[in-house]
Write an enzyme that holds these catalytic residues in place. Structure first.
Site, PDB file in Angstrom:
ATOM      1  N   HIS A   1      -7.804  -1.637   3.475  1.00 45.93           N
ATOM      2  CA  HIS A   1      -7.515  -0.416   4.221  1.00 45.93           C
ATOM      3  C   HIS A   1      -8.795   0.430   4.216  1.00 45.93           C
ATOM      4  O   HIS A   1      -9.413   0.602   3.160  1.00 45.93           O
ATOM      5  CB  HIS A   1      -6.422   0.418   3.535  1.00 45.93           C
ATOM      6  CG  HIS A   1      -5.035  -0.125   3.700  1.00 45.93           C
ATOM      7  ND1 HIS A   1      -4.694  -1.401   3.375  1.00 45.93           N
ATOM      8  CD2 HIS A   1      -3.906   0.467   4.156  1.00 45.93           C
ATOM      9  CE1 HIS A   1      -3.400  -1.578   3.632  1.00 45.93           C
ATOM     10  NE2 HIS A   1      -2.888  -0.460   4.102  1.00 45.93           N
TER      11      HIS A   1
ATOM     12  N   GLU B   1      -8.189   5.306   7.125  1.00 41.29           N
ATOM     13  CA  GLU B   1      -6.845   5.822   7.438  1.00 41.29           C
ATOM     14  C   GLU B   1      -6.879   7.335   7.197  1.00 41.29           C
ATOM     15  O   GLU B   1      -6.689   8.119   8.122  1.00 41.29           O
ATOM     16  CB  GLU B   1      -5.797   5.130   6.551  1.00 41.29           C
ATOM     17  CG  GLU B   1      -4.361   5.617   6.785  1.00 41.29           C
ATOM     18  CD  GLU B   1      -3.359   4.991   5.802  1.00 41.29           C
ATOM     19  OE1 GLU B   1      -3.775   4.485   4.740  1.00 41.29           O
ATOM     20  OE2 GLU B   1      -2.134   5.034   6.111  1.00 41.29           O
TER      21      GLU B   1
ATOM     22  N   HIS C   1       3.332  -4.004   4.273  1.00 39.51           N
ATOM     23  CA  HIS C   1       3.466  -4.086   2.818  1.00 39.51           C
ATOM     24  C   HIS C   1       4.908  -4.487   2.535  1.00 39.51           C
ATOM     25  O   HIS C   1       5.824  -3.788   2.991  1.00 39.51           O
ATOM     26  CB  HIS C   1       3.156  -2.734   2.184  1.00 39.51           C
ATOM     27  CG  HIS C   1       1.804  -2.205   2.581  1.00 39.51           C
ATOM     28  ND1 HIS C   1       0.700  -2.321   1.769  1.00 39.51           N
ATOM     29  CD2 HIS C   1       1.373  -1.595   3.716  1.00 39.51           C
ATOM     30  CE1 HIS C   1      -0.353  -1.795   2.386  1.00 39.51           C
ATOM     31  NE2 HIS C   1       0.026  -1.349   3.569  1.00 39.51           N
TER      32      HIS C   1
ATOM     33  N   HIS D   1      -0.267  -6.470   9.408  1.00 37.09           N
ATOM     34  CA  HIS D   1      -0.399  -5.363   8.454  1.00 37.09           C
ATOM     35  C   HIS D   1       0.979  -4.820   8.103  1.00 37.09           C
ATOM     36  O   HIS D   1       1.547  -4.018   8.842  1.00 37.09           O
ATOM     37  CB  HIS D   1      -1.287  -4.261   9.066  1.00 37.09           C
ATOM     38  CG  HIS D   1      -1.527  -3.079   8.162  1.00 37.09           C
ATOM     39  ND1 HIS D   1      -2.564  -2.190   8.357  1.00 37.09           N
ATOM     40  CD2 HIS D   1      -0.871  -2.626   7.064  1.00 37.09           C
ATOM     41  CE1 HIS D   1      -2.533  -1.251   7.432  1.00 37.09           C
ATOM     42  NE2 HIS D   1      -1.500  -1.482   6.630  1.00 37.09           N
TER      43      HIS D   1
ATOM     44  N   ASP E   1       3.229  -1.545   9.107  1.00 36.53           N
ATOM     45  CA  ASP E   1       2.794  -0.965   7.836  1.00 36.53           C
ATOM     46  C   ASP E   1       3.929  -0.919   6.807  1.00 36.53           C
ATOM     47  O   ASP E   1       4.011  -1.782   5.948  1.00 36.53           O
ATOM     48  CB  ASP E   1       2.181   0.424   8.062  1.00 36.53           C
ATOM     49  CG  ASP E   1       1.203   0.847   6.977  1.00 36.53           C
ATOM     50  OD1 ASP E   1       0.945   0.041   6.071  1.00 36.53           O
ATOM     51  OD2 ASP E   1       0.687   1.993   7.048  1.00 36.53           O
ATOM     52  N   ASP E   2       4.789   0.092   6.897  1.00 37.94           N
ATOM     53  CA  ASP E   2       5.920   0.240   5.970  1.00 37.94           C
ATOM     54  C   ASP E   2       7.163   0.597   6.789  1.00 37.94           C
ATOM     55  O   ASP E   2       7.599   1.759   6.797  1.00 37.94           O
ATOM     56  CB  ASP E   2       5.618   1.353   4.960  1.00 37.94           C
ATOM     57  CG  ASP E   2       4.351   1.061   4.177  1.00 37.94           C
ATOM     58  OD1 ASP E   2       4.393   0.200   3.279  1.00 37.94           O
ATOM     59  OD2 ASP E   2       3.299   1.663   4.491  1.00 37.94           O
TER      60      ASP E   2
HETATM   61  N1  ADE Z   1       0.507   1.204   0.718  1.00 34.44           N
HETATM   62  C1  ADE Z   1       1.554   1.067   1.513  1.00 34.44           C
HETATM   63  N2  ADE Z   1       1.312   1.612   2.709  1.00 34.44           N
HETATM   64  C2  ADE Z   1       0.054   2.117   2.673  1.00 34.44           C
HETATM   65  C3  ADE Z   1      -0.777   2.795   3.585  1.00 34.44           C
HETATM   66  N3  ADE Z   1      -0.373   3.099   4.818  1.00 34.44           N
HETATM   67  N4  ADE Z   1      -2.001   3.169   3.183  1.00 34.44           N
HETATM   68  C4  ADE Z   1      -2.408   2.888   1.957  1.00 34.44           C
HETATM   69  N5  ADE Z   1      -1.674   2.254   1.061  1.00 34.44           N
HETATM   70  C5  ADE Z   1      -0.450   1.857   1.400  1.00 34.44           C
HETATM   71 ZN    ZN Z   2      -1.008  -0.343   5.021  1.00 33.73          ZN
END
Ligand code: ADE
Ligand code: ZN
Length: 335
Positions: free
Chosen positions: A194, A197, A16, A14, A275-276
């Site tokens: 997703h 969350e 992006h 997971h 994630d990011d």
């Molecule tokens: N796009 C990038 N990171 C995300 C996240 N944590 N939740 C939803 N969309 C995303």
């Molecule tokens: Zn994500």
């Protein structure tokens, strides 16, 4: 523990690719493309990374992605992430990309996928890392727009393994995308999304029942509903958990209160992911380290998390087994 985590063979399921865009590279590419960022320095940009919720983050994330214009930009972004994977003993990654973030600015689908794919091929050659691509639809846009993206992807179908659903969750339930997911599955894409969350357990129900997803991204709020937990276990769906993301976006107020251990104790299959990473203060290994420390996880827990990362990947059985054997040998020697 730090060394154990560092050398632990693992997969990341997971992340992006636009969320791996480090401020230094962003400035470099912005300069190269003669785009002015609304910040004067790398430090000033990094200081803007304080979020109260998912939407706060998404606003900055889309702004950052706006400097990516050419094939080489997507290559550099992806190769930079994969170089970090190599340094962390990540053997396999499943990379989400958001085509609409780019096609809506006039960048072609082909430009995006060509740059990302070329980096993936080079990283496989140079580092032996395998990667799959997950094409994610932006859920704040319409289903009709997602259909357009699906159509644009078809000439590149052989390069894409799965479809995902990301961006602003609240108010954009999975049901909004049920037709496009059905069409994507008919094209051979594996459905992922997703869910849970920021959205509640109902969104997770919709994602598993209406979209038929094979893995749940985040899924934290599944714990609100006992019946849902039972159903997720019954269907053998894994949750791709992202501890530092949850902390940065205030899904949890403290890592010590993170539900990961509770998920494991309930019998849910979970994996650890970044994630990011450029925005949330840590790559995948930092996520393992921070959650280990906060929840006092044992080496056995960490081994199980890494094991899940291969078992619940989209890899073929033979490659899964090869990775699992290597992981088991590592654990035997280091536990
Ligand atoms: N796009 C990038 N990171 C995300 C996240 N944590 N939740 C939803 N969309 C995303
Ligand atoms: Zn994500």
């Amino acid at each position: 523990m730090k060394i154990f985590i560092q050398n632990l063979p693992k997969a990341e399921l997971h992340l992006h690719i636009e969320g791996t865009f480090e401020p230094e590279l962003m400035f470099k590419i912005a300069q190269r493309n003669q785009i002015k960022l609304p910040y004067n320095s790398v430090e000033e940009l990094a200081k803007a990374y304080h979020f109260n919720c998912l939407q706060d983050f998404l606003d900055i994330y889309y702004q950052g992605a706006g400097v990516l214009l050419f094939e080489q930009d997507f290559y550099d972004l992806t190769y930079s992430y994969l170089t970090k994977c190599m340094a962390q003993n990540v053997r396999h990654t499943e990379i989400m990309f958001d085509p609409q973030t780019h096609t809506d600015r006039g960048v072609s689908f082909e430009t995006v996928i060509s740059g990302i794919s070329r980096a993936i091929e080079d990283a496989q050659k140079n580092f032996g890392i395998t990667s799959f691509l997950i094409m994610s639809f932006l859920r704040h846009l319409s289903e009709e727009e997602a259909f357009k993206t699906l159509a644009q992807s078809l000439p590149f179908k052989h390069k894409i393994k799965a479809v995902g659903l990301d961006s602003s969750e609240k108010g954009n339930p999975p049901s909004k995308f049920k037709n496009v997911f059905r069409a994507a599955v008919l094209e051979g894409y594996i459905p992922l999304a997703h869910a849970g969350e920021e959205g509640n357990a109902d969104y997770v129900w919709e994602a598993i029942d209406l979209l038929g997803i094979k893995r749940i991204d985040h899924g934290n709020n599944s714990l609100q509903d006992e019946k849902l937990v039972t159903e997720i276990i019954k269907r053998n769906l894994a949750l791709t958990v992202c501890p530092l993301s949850n902390l940065a976006l205030k899904v949890v107020n403290d890592l010590k209160n993170h539900p990961l251990k509770k998920m494991i104790d309930l019998g849910l299959k979970v994996t650890i992911n970044s994630d990011d990473p450029a925005y949330f203060g840590g790559q995948v290994n930092q996520n393992y380290e921070s959650i280990q420390e906060a929840l006092n996880l044992t080496k056995e827990d960490l081994y199980q998390l890494a094991k899940n990362s291969f078992e619940y990947s989209l890899l073929d059985e033979a490659t899964k087994q090869k990775n699992l054997i290597e992981l088991e040998e590592y654990y035997k020697l280091n536990s």
